[in-house]
Design an enzyme around this catalytic site. Structure first.
Site, PDB file in Angstrom:
ATOM      1  N   CYS A  13       0.858  -1.184   0.000  1.00 60.47           N
ATOM      2  CA  CYS A  13       0.000   0.000   0.000  1.00 60.47           C
ATOM      3  C   CYS A  13       0.897   1.238   0.000  1.00 60.47           C
ATOM      4  CB  CYS A  13      -0.904   0.001   1.226  1.00 60.47           C
ATOM      5  SG  CYS A  13      -1.882   1.508   1.372  1.00 60.47           S
ATOM      6  N   CYS A  96      -7.537   0.963  -2.383  1.00 57.46           N
ATOM      7  CA  CYS A  96      -7.178   0.531  -1.033  1.00 57.46           C
ATOM      8  C   CYS A  96      -7.232  -0.989  -0.982  1.00 57.46           C
ATOM      9  CB  CYS A  96      -8.147   1.145  -0.027  1.00 57.46           C
ATOM     10  SG  CYS A  96      -7.943   0.541   1.662  1.00 57.46           S
ATOM     11  N   CYS A 345     -16.352  -5.734  19.871  1.00 60.82           N
ATOM     12  CA  CYS A 345     -15.328  -5.291  18.918  1.00 60.82           C
ATOM     13  C   CYS A 345     -14.140  -4.694  19.660  1.00 60.82           C
ATOM     14  CB  CYS A 345     -15.914  -4.282  17.933  1.00 60.82           C
ATOM     15  SG  CYS A 345     -16.617  -2.810  18.721  1.00 60.82           S
TER      16      CYS A 345
END
Length: 388
Positions: A13, A96, A345
């Site tokens: 990336c 991305c 989470c």
């Protein structure tokens, strides 16, 4: 662990250091899973043995929701991308590694159209300009795509021609919405919206159930791993078809509707009235007559049930990253369900909440980590607690 041995070392990336969204981009995927497993063990192993983390076969391009901020460089170039971590500086992004490819393509097309149609982009310094953000939601199972154009003004110059050209270039788009946000805020979406094309929502299929997703609906961004997560949660609940279930923090009803297939009765609780409206529609779409939804604080709702002599067999709780407060947890303990399935989470706040629950009549029986967000430091966990 994933069967496919793909790693981040195969792909690079170019903006990972500037962006900061993928904190583990320097690790292979196998290393990421080991890192997350160790994190959960460190935090939660004191309650029970932690099962091996469930990873992805292909950990790339899993995000079905992509949003991009629009702005200009000092040289006047129109750019779009993500905000640099902890700032409002836009990192110019063409694609991305974790975002849906099609969504990235659409955002790049919109950036070019903004230039060709001579539209302005929003300037946060003086609160002026037209296009502020673009949000794309993609139903991976249905193929339906929503594009939300977040604008600083209601006036949309050359609106019809712009929409016509966008649809010509991307006929796969099924609905387009204009959302107006002219406030000084870090929130992406404003209160006012209008449908410019299509039905104003998309649908997707999850665990065999169909869900309607609007611009403001919360829907898990990794549907592949969400199916694993929800199926594991329902498995932990041990449903036989007779249980009364409460789905706290139910959102648009996803967990509750999936669980209703094996439960006797499900009650979903949610404070957001828009989400409750979507949840009721989703229950109707899936022909689930044994589920109902209350627009209420889940903690207060459970206390009310207790006062009225009502009982609950299973509680599903899926709180935000901050976890649950003591008011909610004490209400849950007061209602005393036989089993609590806690989806989190954030294992840090889950650890705190588990300490409270285990000191007040519950015991942890199972812990299952699931990698919902490859290349980030986040990890999801499902924990089963039973009443002692």
């Amino acid at each position: 662990m994933p069967q496919n041995k793909k790693s981040s070392q195969n792909r690079i990336c170019p903006v990972s250091r500037k962006c900061g969204g993928c904190q583990l981009m320097n690790m292979s995927y196998e290393e990421q899973l080991r890192f997350k497993q160790a994190k959960v063990i460190k935090l939660l192993a004191g309650f029970h043995r932690v099962s091996p983390i469930i990873g992805m076969h292909n950990p790339f391009h899993y995000r079905n929701k992509v949003q991009a901020a629009f702005g200009r460089t000092r040289g006047g170039e129109i750019i779009s991308g993500v905000y640099q971590s902890s700032t409002h500086n836009i990192v110019k992004t063409e694609s991305c590694l974790i975002e849906d490819d099609k969504a990235d393509e659409i955002i790049c097309t919109i950036r070019k159209l903004v230039k060709s149609f001579k539209l302005t982009v929003y300037d946060e310094r003086n609160s002026r300009g037209f296009l502020r953000h673009v949000l794309v939601k993609h139903g991976f199972s249905t193929g339906e795509i929503m594009v939300v154009l977040v604008t600083g003004t209601t006036v949309f110059p050359s609106k019809n021609d712009f929409i016509k050209e966008l649809l010509k270039l991307h006929p796969e788009i099924t609905t387009i919405i204009q959302n107006v946000n002219n406030k000084f805020t870090s929130m992406v979406l404003g209160d006012k919206e209008s449908v410019l094309y299509g039905k104003g929502y998309i649908e997707d299929i999850l665990c065999g159930c169909r869900f309607r997703i609007s611009a403001k609906s919360f829907y898990q961004i990794n549907p592949i791993q969400t199916e694993i997560l929800y199926n594991k949660a329902v498995e932990f609940a041990g449903l036989t078809g007779k249980e009364r279930v409460i789905d706290a923090y139910c959102g648009i009803g996803t967990i509750g509707i999936v669980a209703s297939e094996k439960a006797g009765e499900v009650i979903g609780c949610e404070l957001n009235p828009d989400a409750v409206k979507d949840a009721k529609i989703n229950a109707k779409i899936n022909e689930k007559a044994n589920i109902q939804f209350a627009c209420a604080d889940a903690g207060e709702f459970m206390l009310s049930m207790k006062e009225q002599g009502e009982k609950c067999d299973v509680l599903f709780m899926d709180p935000p990253r901050a976890g649950s407060d003591k008011k909610f947890l004490s209400s849950a303990i007061s209602l005393a369900p036989e089993r609590i399935v806690y989806i989190s989470c954030n294992p840090e706040t889950q650890q705190r909440d588990l300490f409270y629950l285990t000191k007040n009549g519950y015991k942890v029986k199972k812990i299952q980590p699931v990698d919902m967000f490859p290349f980030t430091a986040h990890v999801e966990t499902v924990v089963l607690l039973t009443k002692i």
